[in-house]
Design a protein around this motif. Structure first.
Motif, short mmCIF file in Angstrom:
data_model
loop_
_atom_site.label_atom_id
_atom_site.label_comp_id
_atom_site.label_asym_id
_atom_site.label_seq_id
_atom_site.Cartn_x
_atom_site.Cartn_y
_atom_site.Cartn_z
N ASP A 69 -12.18 -0.42 7.81
CA ASP A 69 -11.62 0.35 6.69
C ASP A 69 -12.71 0.62 5.65
N ASP A 71 -12.89 1.67 2.53
CA ASP A 71 -12.03 1.90 1.39
C ASP A 71 -12.65 1.35 0.10
N LYS A 72 -11.84 1.32 -0.94
CA LYS A 72 -12.30 0.84 -2.24
C LYS A 72 -12.75 -0.61 -2.17
N GLU A 73 -12.06 -1.42 -1.37
CA GLU A 73 -12.44 -2.82 -1.25
C GLU A 73 -13.84 -2.97 -0.66
N THR A 76 -16.30 -2.15 -3.36
CA THR A 76 -16.40 -3.29 -4.29
C THR A 76 -17.27 -4.39 -3.68
N LEU A 77 -17.12 -4.63 -2.38
CA LEU A 77 -17.94 -5.63 -1.71
C LEU A 77 -19.41 -5.26 -1.78
N ASP A 80 -20.61 -5.96 -5.23
CA ASP A 80 -20.77 -7.40 -5.45
C ASP A 80 -22.03 -7.93 -4.76
N VAL A 100 -17.60 -13.60 2.70
CA VAL A 100 -16.82 -12.50 3.27
C VAL A 100 -17.30 -12.25 4.70
#
Length: 227
Positions: A69, A71-73, A76-77, A80, A100
């Motif tokens: 995916d 996506d936004k996550e 963000t990863l 980070d 992660v």
């Protein structure tokens, strides 16, 4: 245009993450405010910097899963990882190093900051032998054998195909971070004598607390395909 103290601090924060806007002095007040509004706050930056997992944490020995995916996550990863890598500071950082289990890493070599998702490596037969360290093994540095050149294929955080070609330090960094995604640490690639010395240093390191998990011997010379 005069900038007040809070705005100046926000500009300084922004500069650490992306270039200052061109011809900033000619920007209208409205456009300048719109640009400054996107600056991350001190709290956002603090949250983005994640604790780095150290040798002995099971996540570092667990092969990461491919990203499916975009996506936004995922974005963000990548943020980070980038912020944590720069804060450390380090030349690279893989997602398992912040807990992660996804196949993503970032790098910062020769002033270039980038990332790669789901990497697939083609390695040269020519090798290099030189010093290598790891943020998950603070203070340790040993000469490690790697391929001299690498062609890394994968995706950006937006799902766009990308190819990175590198040699020497960039090639070493890409191989090191891809190893992390396969549960391999650079000390696994050392010869027996160097691994023994690494274990001794880990045992004496304050961060290890006197406990040294078993070092895995890498079952293969490379994890990619030779050119």
């Amino acid at each position: 245009m005069r900038v007040n103290e809070p705005a100046a601090r926000r500009i300084g924060i922004k500069a650490a993450h992306q270039p200052f806007p061109p011809r900033a002095r000619q920007m209208s007040r409205v456009s300048f405010v719109d640009w400054a509004r996107t600056c991350p706050t001190d709290e956002e930056i603090r949250v983005a910097v994640q604790p780095i997992r150290l040798f002995g944490d099971p996540v570092l020995r667990t092969p990461a899963e491919p990203v499916t995916d975009f996506d936004k996550e995922l974005r963000t990863l990548v943020r980070d990882l980038t912020d944590t890598m720069l804060d450390a500071p380090g030349l690279g950082l893989a997602a398992p190093q912040i807990g992660v289990g996804l196949r993503v890493f970032t790098y910062h070599v020769d002033g270039v900051i980038g990332h790669l998702v789901n990497p697939d490596l083609d390695l040269s037969e020519e090798e290099q032998f030189g010093p290598e360290g790891c943020l998950s093994l603070p203070g340790l540095r040993f000469d490690c054998r790697r391929a001299m050149r690498v062609i890394a294929k994968g995706y950006t955080m937006y799902g766009e195909p990308v190819t990175i070609e590198g040699s020497e330090l960039l090639a070493r960094c890409i191989q090191h971070e891809t190893d992390h995604l396969d549960g391999i640490l650079f000390i696994d690639r050392l010869d027996q004598e160097a691994r023994k010395e690494a274990l001794r240093l880990i045992r004496e390191a304050e961060w290890a607390g006197g406990q040294v998990p078993e070092v895995r011997v890498s079952p293969h010379p490379t994890l990619g395909r030779a050119l």
